[in-house]
Motif scaffolding. Structure first.
Motif, PDB file in Angstrom:
ATOM      1  N   UNK A  72      20.476  -2.541 -11.772  1.00 12.32           N
ATOM      2  CA  UNK A  72      20.336  -1.698 -10.460  1.00 12.32           C
ATOM      3  C   UNK A  72      21.285  -0.753 -10.215  1.00 12.32           C
ATOM      4  N   UNK A  73      22.697  -1.253 -10.221  1.00 11.00           N
ATOM      5  CA  UNK A  73      23.653  -0.271 -10.025  1.00 11.00           C
ATOM      6  C   UNK A  73      23.772   0.855 -11.149  1.00 11.00           C
ATOM      7  N   UNK A  74      23.382   0.522 -12.368  1.00  9.13           N
ATOM      8  CA  UNK A  74      23.517   1.474 -13.492  1.00  9.13           C
ATOM      9  C   UNK A  74      22.254   2.479 -13.329  1.00  9.13           C
ATOM     10  N   UNK A  75      21.411   2.183 -12.570  1.00 10.78           N
ATOM     11  CA  UNK A  75      20.261   3.173 -12.337  1.00 10.78           C
ATOM     12  C   UNK A  75      20.369   3.940 -11.125  1.00 10.78           C
ATOM     13  N   UNK A  76      21.561   3.684 -10.300  1.00 12.72           N
ATOM     14  CA  UNK A  76      21.558   4.455  -8.904  1.00 12.72           C
ATOM     15  C   UNK A  76      23.006   5.211  -8.654  1.00 12.72           C
ATOM     16  N   UNK A  77      23.214   6.036  -9.641  1.00  4.37           N
ATOM     17  CA  UNK A  77      24.290   6.614  -9.152  1.00  4.37           C
ATOM     18  C   UNK A  77      24.108   7.700  -8.063  1.00  4.37           C
ATOM     19  N   UNK A  78      25.262   7.726  -7.088  1.00  2.00           N
ATOM     20  CA  UNK A  78      25.267   8.544  -5.977  1.00  2.00           C
ATOM     21  C   UNK A  78      25.717   9.775  -5.784  1.00  2.00           C
ATOM     22  N   UNK A  79      26.696   9.961  -6.764  1.00  2.00           N
ATOM     23  CA  UNK A  79      27.390  11.366  -6.788  1.00  2.00           C
ATOM     24  C   UNK A  79      26.364  12.530  -6.932  1.00  2.00           C
ATOM     25  N   UNK A  80      26.712  13.624  -6.606  1.00  2.00           N
ATOM     26  CA  UNK A  80      25.887  14.863  -6.833  1.00  2.00           C
ATOM     27  C   UNK A  80      26.015  15.557  -7.897  1.00  2.00           C
ATOM     28  N   UNK A  81      27.102  15.141  -8.572  1.00  3.73           N
ATOM     29  CA  UNK A  81      27.581  16.321  -9.774  1.00  3.73           C
ATOM     30  C   UNK A  81      27.684  15.143 -10.890  1.00  3.73           C
ATOM     31  N   UNK A  82      27.300  15.915 -12.370  1.00  2.00           N
ATOM     32  CA  UNK A  82      27.296  15.015 -13.589  1.00  2.00           C
ATOM     33  C   UNK A  82      28.463  14.243 -13.802  1.00  2.00           C
ATOM     34  N   UNK A  83      29.635  15.228 -13.689  1.00  2.00           N
ATOM     35  CA  UNK A  83      30.891  14.462 -14.163  1.00  2.00           C
ATOM     36  C   UNK A  83      31.436  13.356 -13.341  1.00  2.00           C
ATOM     37  N   UNK A  84      31.234  13.435 -12.172  1.00  2.00           N
ATOM     38  CA  UNK A  84      31.564  12.294 -11.338  1.00  2.00           C
ATOM     39  C   UNK A  84      30.719  10.949 -11.528  1.00  2.00           C
ATOM     40  N   UNK A  85      29.352  11.005 -11.855  1.00  5.88           N
ATOM     41  CA  UNK A  85      28.536  10.056 -12.264  1.00  5.88           C
ATOM     42  C   UNK A  85      28.878   9.614 -13.864  1.00  5.88           C
ATOM     43  N   UNK A  86      29.110  10.413 -14.598  1.00 10.67           N
ATOM     44  CA  UNK A  86      29.454   9.967 -15.936  1.00 10.67           C
ATOM     45  C   UNK A  86      30.882   9.132 -15.942  1.00 10.67           C
ATOM     46  N   UNK A  87      31.664   9.709 -15.215  1.00 15.21           N
ATOM     47  CA  UNK A  87      32.908   8.986 -14.913  1.00 15.21           C
ATOM     48  C   UNK A  87      32.673   7.524 -14.516  1.00 15.21           C
ATOM     49  N   UNK A  88      32.093   7.667 -13.358  1.00 15.00           N
ATOM     50  CA  UNK A  88      31.545   6.109 -12.783  1.00 15.00           C
ATOM     51  C   UNK A  88      30.853   5.511 -13.863  1.00 15.00           C
ATOM     52  N   UNK A  89      29.984   5.956 -14.519  1.00 18.27           N
ATOM     53  CA  UNK A  89      29.254   4.968 -15.636  1.00 18.27           C
ATOM     54  C   UNK A  89      30.267   4.374 -16.757  1.00 18.27           C
ATOM     55  N   UNK A  90      31.178   5.709 -17.212  1.00 17.63           N
ATOM     56  CA  UNK A  90      32.444   4.973 -18.216  1.00 17.63           C
ATOM     57  C   UNK A  90      33.133   3.937 -17.613  1.00 17.63           C
ATOM     58  N   UNK A  91      33.601   3.950 -16.362  1.00 22.05           N
ATOM     59  CA  UNK A  91      34.349   2.886 -15.794  1.00 22.05           C
ATOM     60  C   UNK A  91      33.365   1.584 -15.906  1.00 22.05           C
ATOM     61  N   UNK A  92      32.237   1.797 -15.568  1.00 26.95           N
ATOM     62  CA  UNK A  92      31.239   0.455 -15.694  1.00 26.95           C
ATOM     63  C   UNK A  92      31.287   0.070 -17.305  1.00 26.95           C
ATOM     64  N   UNK A  93      31.197   1.100 -18.185  1.00 24.78           N
ATOM     65  CA  UNK A  93      31.119   0.659 -19.645  1.00 24.78           C
ATOM     66  C   UNK A  93      32.305   0.142 -20.129  1.00 24.78           C
ATOM     67  N   UNK A  94      33.576   0.315 -19.623  1.00 26.77           N
ATOM     68  CA  UNK A  94      34.840  -0.025 -20.187  1.00 26.77           C
ATOM     69  C   UNK A  94      35.269  -0.985 -19.509  1.00 26.77           C
ATOM     70  N   UNK A  95      35.048  -1.304 -18.257  1.00 24.61           N
ATOM     71  CA  UNK A  95      35.610  -2.418 -17.501  1.00 24.61           C
ATOM     72  C   UNK A  95      34.575  -3.319 -17.080  1.00 24.61           C
ATOM     73  N   UNK A  96      33.326  -3.145 -17.261  1.00 20.40           N
ATOM     74  CA  UNK A  96      32.207  -3.862 -16.542  1.00 20.40           C
ATOM     75  C   UNK A  96      31.732  -3.408 -15.164  1.00 20.40           C
ATOM     76  N   UNK A  97      30.565  -4.164 -14.914  1.00 24.62           N
ATOM     77  CA  UNK A  97      29.938  -3.769 -13.628  1.00 24.62           C
ATOM     78  C   UNK A  97      30.363  -4.839 -12.342  1.00 24.62           C
ATOM     79  N   UNK A  98      30.766  -4.426 -11.535  1.00 21.29           N
ATOM     80  CA  UNK A  98      31.364  -5.500 -10.315  1.00 21.29           C
ATOM     81  C   UNK A  98      30.063  -5.575  -9.529  1.00 21.29           C
ATOM     82  N   UNK A  99      29.611  -7.025  -9.442  1.00 20.12           N
ATOM     83  CA  UNK A  99      28.554  -7.342  -8.724  1.00 20.12           C
ATOM     84  C   UNK A  99      28.824  -8.335  -7.658  1.00 20.12           C
TER      85      UNK A  99
END
Length: 198
Positions: A72-99
């Motif tokens: 669910x978190x992976x499908x709901x990015x909240x930032x309005x710009x692509x770069x911020x969303x990509x950075x948030x995803x990259x952290x999830x990819x490399x560090x894991x998703x905190x739930x």
């Protein structure tokens, strides 16, 4: 003398990746209305069933509800710009998703890993071509998209090497258009590869 076409480069790349162990599926076959659809809409860029299966075998100790929260978190990015969303995803990819999840009335936390970096063979590698994406009524189709565990991590744009007018600059310009028109794909993008076969 045979003339090299863009489709020849595409076929070569796919065959090379298949030789490395990637599964190949023709994009229209897994799209809505295809032979084996893996997404319900042309706007879906994550192959959720593949992701769900991968999260289960990578994170067997994490309860189902926690893994579903990660999806669910992976499908709901909240930032309005692509770069911020990509950075948030990259952290999830490399560090894991905190739930957080509820276990017997107690709230607990977990870290859901998206990729098994220690055991690469424990991941699902898929290459697809002509993967159509429709966003805001705009239809685009990158040449090749590589999915790892259902996540579209690599976009490849290929150009005909004999057409001097398009070559690498044409591929670059086309990807720039994709980034504006189908931003959802680039939230998850880690690599962009441009090639004219040379």
């Amino acid at each position: 003398m045979s003339i090299l076409a863009e489709s020849d480069i595409e076929r070569f790349v796919i065959e090379m990746l298949m030789d490395m162990g990637y599964t190949y599926v023709y994009g229209p076959n897994i799209s809505p209305g295809g032979v084996r659809p893996e997404r319900s809409s042309f706007s879906d860029v994550v192959l959720v069933d593949r992701l769900r299966e991968a999260l289960e075998w990578i994170n067997p100790q994490v309860p189902v509800e926690a893994r579903e929260e990660a999806i669910k978190q992976l499908q709901q990015f909240v930032a309005s710009d692509l770069i911020s969303n990509n950075e948030a995803f990259h952290r999830m990819l490399t560090e894991g998703v905190k739930v957080n999840y509820n276990h017997n009335g107690v709230e607990k936390g977990a870290l859901v890993q998206l990729v098994d970096f220690k055991n690469p063979q424990n991941n699902d590698f898929l290459v697809t071509n002509q993967f159509t994406i429709v966003e805001n009524n705009v239809n685009k189709r990158p040449d090749i998209v590589i999915f790892v565990n259902g996540l579209p991590l690599v976009v490849m744009e290929l150009k005909n090497p004999v057409n001097e007018k398009v070559r690498l600059r044409g591929a670059f310009d086309q990807v720039q258009t994709y980034m504006q028109k189908i931003q959802s794909l680039f939230v998850y993008n880690e690599f962009i590869i441009l090639s004219d076969g040379f």
